[in-house]
Scaffold this active site. Structure first.
Site, PDB file in Angstrom:
ATOM      1  N   ASN A 197      53.335   3.622  67.531  1.00 46.99           N
ATOM      2  CA  ASN A 197      52.478   4.771  67.251  1.00 46.99           C
ATOM      3  C   ASN A 197      53.231   6.034  67.669  1.00 46.99           C
ATOM      4  OD1 ASN A 197      50.449   6.667  66.970  1.00 46.99           O
ATOM      5  ND2 ASN A 197      49.229   5.935  68.696  1.00 46.99           N
ATOM      6  N   TRP A 198      53.716   6.770  66.684  1.00 47.74           N
ATOM      7  CA  TRP A 198      54.542   7.947  66.972  1.00 47.74           C
ATOM      8  C   TRP A 198      53.716   9.145  67.428  1.00 47.74           C
ATOM      9  CZ3 TRP A 198      58.272   7.982  62.122  1.00 47.74           C
ATOM     10  CH2 TRP A 198      59.079   6.820  62.168  1.00 47.74           C
ATOM     11  N   LYS A 199      52.404   9.065  67.274  1.00 46.17           N
ATOM     12  CA  LYS A 199      51.505  10.156  67.660  1.00 46.17           C
ATOM     13  C   LYS A 199      51.955  11.462  66.988  1.00 46.17           C
ATOM     14  CE  LYS A 199      50.252   7.596  71.750  1.00 46.17           C
ATOM     15  NZ  LYS A 199      49.872   7.602  73.184  1.00 46.17           N
TER      16      LYS A 199
ATOM     17  N   HIS B 185      41.759   4.933  68.329  1.00 43.66           N
ATOM     18  CA  HIS B 185      42.652   5.096  69.478  1.00 43.66           C
ATOM     19  C   HIS B 185      41.943   5.919  70.550  1.00 43.66           C
ATOM     20  CE1 HIS B 185      46.088   6.383  71.901  1.00 43.66           C
ATOM     21  NE2 HIS B 185      46.755   5.364  71.366  1.00 43.66           N
TER      22      HIS B 185
ATOM     23  N   GLU C 256      42.816   8.296  72.328  1.00 44.53           N
ATOM     24  CA  GLU C 256      42.991   9.745  72.214  1.00 44.53           C
ATOM     25  C   GLU C 256      42.047  10.331  71.172  1.00 44.53           C
ATOM     26  OE1 GLU C 256      47.619   9.283  73.611  1.00 44.53           O
ATOM     27  OE2 GLU C 256      47.174   9.685  71.488  1.00 44.53           O
TER      28      GLU C 256
ATOM     29  N   GLU D  74      43.944  -1.378  74.739  1.00 36.16           N
ATOM     30  CA  GLU D  74      44.703  -0.320  75.403  1.00 36.16           C
ATOM     31  C   GLU D  74      43.863   0.275  76.530  1.00 36.16           C
ATOM     32  OE1 GLU D  74      47.999   1.710  72.821  1.00 36.16           O
ATOM     33  OE2 GLU D  74      46.057   2.567  72.375  1.00 36.16           O
TER      34      GLU D  74
ATOM     35  N   GLY E 129      50.443   6.433  78.351  1.00 39.47           N
ATOM     36  CA  GLY E 129      51.245   7.602  78.642  1.00 39.47           C
ATOM     37  C   GLY E 129      51.365   7.931  80.114  1.00 39.47           C
TER      38      GLY E 129
ATOM     39  N   SER F 225      51.883   1.936  77.941  1.00 38.06           N
ATOM     40  CA  SER F 225      53.165   1.993  78.656  1.00 38.06           C
ATOM     41  C   SER F 225      53.961   0.697  78.495  1.00 38.06           C
ATOM     42  CB  SER F 225      52.945   2.322  80.134  1.00 38.06           C
ATOM     43  OG  SER F 225      52.334   3.589  80.287  1.00 38.06           O
TER      44      SER F 225
ATOM     45  N   GLY G 243      53.705   3.260  72.324  1.00 37.65           N
ATOM     46  CA  GLY G 243      53.699   4.706  72.162  1.00 37.65           C
ATOM     47  C   GLY G 243      55.075   5.301  72.330  1.00 37.65           C
ATOM     48  N   GLY G 244      55.333   5.891  73.492  1.00 41.37           N
ATOM     49  CA  GLY G 244      56.565   6.634  73.732  1.00 41.37           C
ATOM     50  C   GLY G 244      57.839   5.869  73.440  1.00 41.37           C
TER      51      GLY G 244
END
Length: 249
Positions: free
Chosen positions: A9-11, A94, A96, A166, A172, A211, A232-233
């Site tokens: 997920n590149w957000k 998600h 967020e 999640e 994050g 993470s 994610g990251g």
């Protein structure tokens, strides 16, 4: 036998050029992966990502969709539009989206049904906040999100579903649920799915997200009910994401 699925997920990262470059680097690194590989760019980079991934084993997903197929909904993107771009998957619910944009279980449910209506495979996210975990409400919260989010989904459709657990407190933050903690909650999700869909629940893939890194993926994937990861990251770096995808090599 559930095929593992690793999704990035590149957000809100990557321009069209950056997306193209990232996929170009990623393709040879994951070409022999046993796991299914998915990347989810921002809407503006979907077309470039689909083109860059063409002919590879990388599928492309979107990070969200609207629940109506067309209409006066300024700023929204619909299922038919995502299909037209070449998307196969779509992330729904998600944390967020729930936290910053007020998405409820009812909204998640409407988006889920829109995804199926448009032949998009949903990755439905569920997870508790730190306060909910510390109060001992994790299973209650996650169970409610599963039941309400999937309301109206037929057993035949559920087989293609992906659920992503999640924990909000791990996204994050650098904090990761222990493999045992993740397994406990994901086993409960599968039990809940079993109450809803019977034997089909054994075929539904459930990811862990929060993470996820090359250093912890193998331990997570060793758990009996964890079928993949929503990353994610670490998915923004081709080498790091490839190391996660190739956890078993």
């Amino acid at each position: 036998m559930r095929r593992p699925i690793i999704a990035g997920n590149w957000k809100m990262h990557n321009t069209t050029e950056e997306a193209r470059d990232l996929v170009t680097l990623l393709r040879p690194l994951v070409g022999t992966a046993r796991a299914e590989v998915v990347v989810c760019p921002p809407f503006t980079a979907i077309a470039a990502t689909v083109n860059a991934a063409s002919g590879s084993n990388i599928s492309v997903g979107a990070q969200d969709l609207f629940w109506e197929d067309k209409g006066a909904y300024t700023g929204e993107v619909s299922g038919p539009m995502l299909r037209d771009l070449g998307c196969r998957y779509v992330i729904i619910g998600h944390s967020e989206r729930r936290q910053y944009f007020g998405e409820t279980d009812a909204i998640v449910n409407k988006k889920l049904l829109a995804a199926y209506r448009n032949e998009l495979l949903p990755i439905v996210c569920v997870g508790e906040t730190l306060a909910e975990r510390e109060a001992g409400h994790t299973l209650e919260v996650v169970g409610r999100q599963v039941r309400e989010g999937l309301k109206g989904l037929e057993t035949g459709q559920a087989r293609d579903l992906v659920v992503a657990y999640e924990p909000v407190w791990a996204i994050g933050t650098g904090k990761t649920a222990t493999a045992a903690d993740a397994q406990e909650v994901i086993a409960y999700i599968r039990k809940t799915l079993g109450e809803m869909y019977g034997e089909t629940a054994a075929a539904i893939r459930i990811q862990y997200g929060g993470s996820v890194k090359p250093e912890n993926i193998a331990e997570l994937m060793a758990q009996p009910d964890i079928d993949g990861a929503l990353v994610g990251g670490a998915s923004l770096d081709a080498v790091s994401f490839a190391a996660i995808v190739n956890y078993d090599q």
